[in-house]
Design an enzyme around this catalytic site. Structure first.
Site, PDB file in Angstrom:
ATOM      1  N   TYR A  92       0.866  -1.260   0.068  1.00  5.53           N
ATOM      2  CA  TYR A  92       0.185  -0.127  -0.276  1.00  5.53           C
ATOM      3  C   TYR A  92       0.978   1.154   0.044  1.00  5.53           C
ATOM      4  O   TYR A  92       0.115   2.055  -0.640  1.00  5.53           O
ATOM      5  CB  TYR A  92      -0.871  -0.283   1.046  1.00  5.53           C
ATOM      6  CG  TYR A  92      -2.197   1.169   0.717  1.00  5.53           C
ATOM      7  CD1 TYR A  92      -3.161   0.856   0.705  1.00  5.53           C
ATOM      8  CD2 TYR A  92      -2.017   2.138   1.659  1.00  5.53           C
ATOM      9  CE1 TYR A  92      -3.915   1.920   0.333  1.00  5.53           C
ATOM     10  CE2 TYR A  92      -2.681   3.622   1.574  1.00  5.53           C
ATOM     11  CZ  TYR A  92      -3.625   3.484   0.367  1.00  5.53           C
ATOM     12  OH  TYR A  92      -4.912   3.889   0.442  1.00  5.53           O
ATOM     13  N   PHE A 133      -7.510  21.167 -25.233  1.00  5.83           N
ATOM     14  CA  PHE A 133      -6.843  19.778 -25.255  1.00  5.83           C
ATOM     15  C   PHE A 133      -8.493  19.441 -24.335  1.00  5.83           C
ATOM     16  O   PHE A 133      -8.249  20.514 -23.372  1.00  5.83           O
ATOM     17  CB  PHE A 133      -6.296  18.670 -24.150  1.00  5.83           C
ATOM     18  CG  PHE A 133      -6.398  17.800 -24.763  1.00  5.83           C
ATOM     19  CD1 PHE A 133      -6.329  16.935 -25.977  1.00  5.83           C
ATOM     20  CD2 PHE A 133      -6.988  16.370 -23.505  1.00  5.83           C
ATOM     21  CE1 PHE A 133      -7.061  15.513 -26.598  1.00  5.83           C
ATOM     22  CE2 PHE A 133      -7.399  15.470 -24.443  1.00  5.83           C
ATOM     23  CZ  PHE A 133      -7.156  15.081 -25.271  1.00  5.83           C
ATOM     24  N   THR A 134      -9.720  18.659 -24.290  1.00  3.44           N
ATOM     25  CA  THR A 134     -10.497  18.484 -24.431  1.00  3.44           C
ATOM     26  C   THR A 134     -10.819  18.422 -22.354  1.00  3.44           C
ATOM     27  O   THR A 134     -11.421  19.330 -22.379  1.00  3.44           O
ATOM     28  CB  THR A 134     -11.475  17.101 -24.423  1.00  3.44           C
ATOM     29  OG1 THR A 134     -10.612  16.222 -24.400  1.00  3.44           O
ATOM     30  CG2 THR A 134     -11.770  17.225 -26.314  1.00  3.44           C
ATOM     31  N   ASP A 160       2.030  20.081 -20.178  1.00  2.00           N
ATOM     32  CA  ASP A 160       0.937  18.895 -21.076  1.00  2.00           C
ATOM     33  C   ASP A 160       2.277  17.936 -22.042  1.00  2.00           C
ATOM     34  O   ASP A 160       2.615  18.295 -22.437  1.00  2.00           O
ATOM     35  CB  ASP A 160       0.236  19.014 -22.120  1.00  2.00           C
ATOM     36  CG  ASP A 160      -0.470  17.531 -21.849  1.00  2.00           C
ATOM     37  OD1 ASP A 160      -0.337  16.597 -21.537  1.00  2.00           O
ATOM     38  OD2 ASP A 160      -1.900  17.483 -22.110  1.00  2.00           O
ATOM     39  N   LYS A 207       0.750   6.997 -23.178  1.00  2.00           N
ATOM     40  CA  LYS A 207       0.895   7.475 -24.903  1.00  2.00           C
ATOM     41  C   LYS A 207       2.189   7.302 -25.343  1.00  2.00           C
ATOM     42  O   LYS A 207       2.616   6.416 -25.467  1.00  2.00           O
ATOM     43  CB  LYS A 207       0.336   9.047 -25.321  1.00  2.00           C
ATOM     44  CG  LYS A 207      -1.195   9.367 -25.423  1.00  2.00           C
ATOM     45  CD  LYS A 207      -2.315   9.246 -24.274  1.00  2.00           C
ATOM     46  CE  LYS A 207      -2.644   9.642 -24.678  1.00  2.00           C
ATOM     47  NZ  LYS A 207      -4.623  10.019 -23.360  1.00  2.00           N
ATOM     48  N   ARG A 239     -12.558  15.138 -35.144  1.00  2.00           N
ATOM     49  CA  ARG A 239     -12.061  15.853 -33.523  1.00  2.00           C
ATOM     50  C   ARG A 239     -11.992  17.642 -34.667  1.00  2.00           C
ATOM     51  O   ARG A 239     -11.703  17.941 -35.354  1.00  2.00           O
ATOM     52  CB  ARG A 239     -10.239  15.376 -33.740  1.00  2.00           C
ATOM     53  CG  ARG A 239      -9.930  14.772 -32.993  1.00  2.00           C
ATOM     54  CD  ARG A 239      -9.719  15.212 -31.576  1.00  2.00           C
ATOM     55  NE  ARG A 239     -10.649  14.385 -31.242  1.00  2.00           N
ATOM     56  CZ  ARG A 239     -10.627  14.422 -29.276  1.00  2.00           C
ATOM     57  NH1 ARG A 239      -9.662  14.351 -28.955  1.00  2.00           N
ATOM     58  NH2 ARG A 239     -11.878  14.007 -27.894  1.00  2.00           N
ATOM     59  N   PHE A 285     -18.786  14.005 -26.682  1.00  2.00           N
ATOM     60  CA  PHE A 285     -17.938  13.661 -27.347  1.00  2.00           C
ATOM     61  C   PHE A 285     -17.764  12.158 -27.310  1.00  2.00           C
ATOM     62  O   PHE A 285     -18.226  11.290 -28.602  1.00  2.00           O
ATOM     63  CB  PHE A 285     -16.173  13.831 -28.572  1.00  2.00           C
ATOM     64  CG  PHE A 285     -15.716  13.942 -27.914  1.00  2.00           C
ATOM     65  CD1 PHE A 285     -15.016  15.260 -26.789  1.00  2.00           C
ATOM     66  CD2 PHE A 285     -14.781  12.844 -27.234  1.00  2.00           C
ATOM     67  CE1 PHE A 285     -14.420  15.458 -25.824  1.00  2.00           C
ATOM     68  CE2 PHE A 285     -13.482  13.037 -26.509  1.00  2.00           C
ATOM     69  CZ  PHE A 285     -13.399  14.011 -25.252  1.00  2.00           C
TER      70      PHE A 285
END
Ligand code: F0G
Length: 461
Positions: A76, A128-129, A219, A262, A386, A453
């Site tokens: 943990y 970005f969303t 980001d 990614k 997009r 979306f």
């Protein structure tokens, strides 16, 4: 410009385990697409032949990563895999402190909550969303300060992710620096077509923000892909390694949010990395509320190990060259066939210009959504809208945003598909293009409140 003449090189890996794909008929796809409300997010993955929906969490892990999964320390608190990850983030990205999160938006949530006050403005190189939504939920307003070239799909600027310094300084002067907690810098810029930002531009943004005491939060989701573009496109970086470029790049920022799903070649994971101890201290407090203890942040030990090892592989030049090389292969073939795509070819995806592809369909009839549906019908290849659906509504007026870019994204998972899969995809798009005049638009019949979306439903007009 990047030299596209290609001496065939093959992927720097071979395939050890295979995952069978289901072949379907057009009739079958017609039926399931209708059931999915013409939204490719609502298709069952089983019904998809080649899945180019996203490069997020869809990567193939290596034997080195899988072996690491077996070394998961599922304690943990204080898992040894956390320390391996922390070590690698410090070594390759250069930030001092690490807070793991279950994925990118977990980190976005934390940093937005900590740094943004109601009424603040957050400038950035295109929205970005999830990033923008967390900024808004924290009471902020996102302001797009990307260069104008980024909104033009045909413009060949090599660094369309760059920030327009004039736009940024105008905003600072207009609202005052105390109203701007940080500049949100993405590398590469997903919504602009996977376009990179240059080292020189980031350095200038650093100089400007330093003058006003404004932070930069990166980001870093695809920052390694961005580093590759700096190496091949930017003066002075040809002989630098991806590792050196990434390290220098991050050094101009104060912290980073990361969707490890990614660049880092894993199926789940993310982190928030910081240099400021006080902000870190607050993030470490909040992560316990929303994600999990600060040494696992909602992840299993094995996931952190896969991420730590993923960094070591992602930074490798042969890997990144093959990864982006595959995207370029598809993009160049589509350009050769006169298919309208966003130029130059980006890092993680090819973006079809739906306004040019389907000029007879007005934006309010969702041309990109329509095109994604048609490609699936033709070949079982799944892509993503997009455009106007992704852009959502203005939170003040309630109107749709009408983004200049109305795109369909063909996103390439890392190390997953072969060149033959790429060829099938290219042929399908050419086929749809040849029959484009008979394609009709869509009507939205269900609209969720947030990030519509993902779950919106449509009907054919
Ligand atoms: N930032 C960028 C640039 C992204 O592309 C994503 C995710 C996120 C943040 C959020 O990370 O999904 O781990 O919570 N992009 C995915 C995509 C969903 O398909 O482009 P997450």
């Amino acid at each position: 410009m990047h030299n596209l003449k290609r001496r065939s090189w093959a992927e720097p890996f071979k395939i050890k385990m295979v995952e069978p794909l289901k072949m379907t008929t057009r009739e079958y796809r017609e039926k399931v697409l209708k059931e999915a409300g013409y939204n490719t997010f609502l298709l069952k993955s089983e019904d998809v032949y080649i899945d180019l929906l996203t490069d997020s969490g869809t990567n193939a892990m290596s034997e080195y990563q899988w072996a690491g999964m077996m070394l998961g320390d599922e304690a943990y608190a204080g898992s040894k895999n956390f320390y391996h990850l922390e070590h690698n983030v410090q070594k390759y990205y250069g930030y001092k402190y690490l807070v793991p999160t279950h994925q990118g938006r977990g980190a976005e949530h934390l940093i937005s909550k900590i740094l943004i006050k109601k009424g603040d403005y957050i400038p950035g190189n295109m929205y970005f969303t999830t990033t923008r939504l967390h900024q808004e939920l924290a009471g902020g307003t996102f302001i797009d300060v990307i260069i104008d070239e980024a909104h033009d799909p045909q413009n060949e600027h090599p660094f369309k992710g760059n920030i327009d310094l004039q736009k940024l300084e105008d905003l600072i002067k207009k609202v005052g620096p105390q109203k701007i907690p940080y500049v949100s810098v993405a590398a590469t810029v997903n919504m602009a077509g996977g376009q990179p930002i240059s080292m020189a531009n980031l350095k200038q943004v650093r100089e400007l923000t330093s003058k006003y005491g404004i932070k930069i939060i990166l980001d870093a989701t695809r920052a390694i892909e961005n580093a590759y573009f700096i190496k091949i496109r930017e003066e002075g970086y040809k002989d630098k390694s991806i590792e050196e470029i990434l390290y220098e790049f991050c050094s101009y920022t104060d912290g980073a949010t990361m969707s490890a799903k990614k660049d880092l070649l894993v199926n789940i994971g993310g982190f928030l990395a910081l240099n400021d101890y006080d902000i870190f201290e607050e993030a470490r407090n909040l992560v316990v509320v929303y994600e999990g203890l600060h040494t696992y942040g909602g992840l299993a030990g094995r996931d952190m190990e896969a991420m730590a090892r993923g960094i070591e592989e992602a930074i490798n030049y042969d890997h990144i060259r093959a990864r982006i090389g595959q995207v370029e292969y598809v993009g160049q073939k589509l350009i050769d066939a006169n298919i309208p795509i966003v130029r130059p070819i980006g890092g993680h995806a090819i973006f079809l210009d739906a306004k040019k592809f389907l000029p007879h369909i007005p934006q309010i009839q969702f041309p990109a959504q329509t095109l994604a549906a048609e490609i699936y019908l033709d070949s079982g290849v799944r892509t993503m809208e997009r455009g106007i659906v992704s852009a959502g509504r203005n939170k003040e007026t309630g109107d749709h945003y009408y983004p200049k870019l109305e795109l369909v994204r063909l996103t390439f998972p890392r190390r997953v598909y072969t060149q033959a899969h790429c060829d099938v995809t290219i042929e399908s798009i050419i086929e749809v293009f040849e029959n484009r005049d008979s394609i009709r638009g869509l009507k939205m019949i269900y609209e969720p409140k947030y990030l519509r979306f993902f779950q919106a439903r449509f009907e054919r007009l």
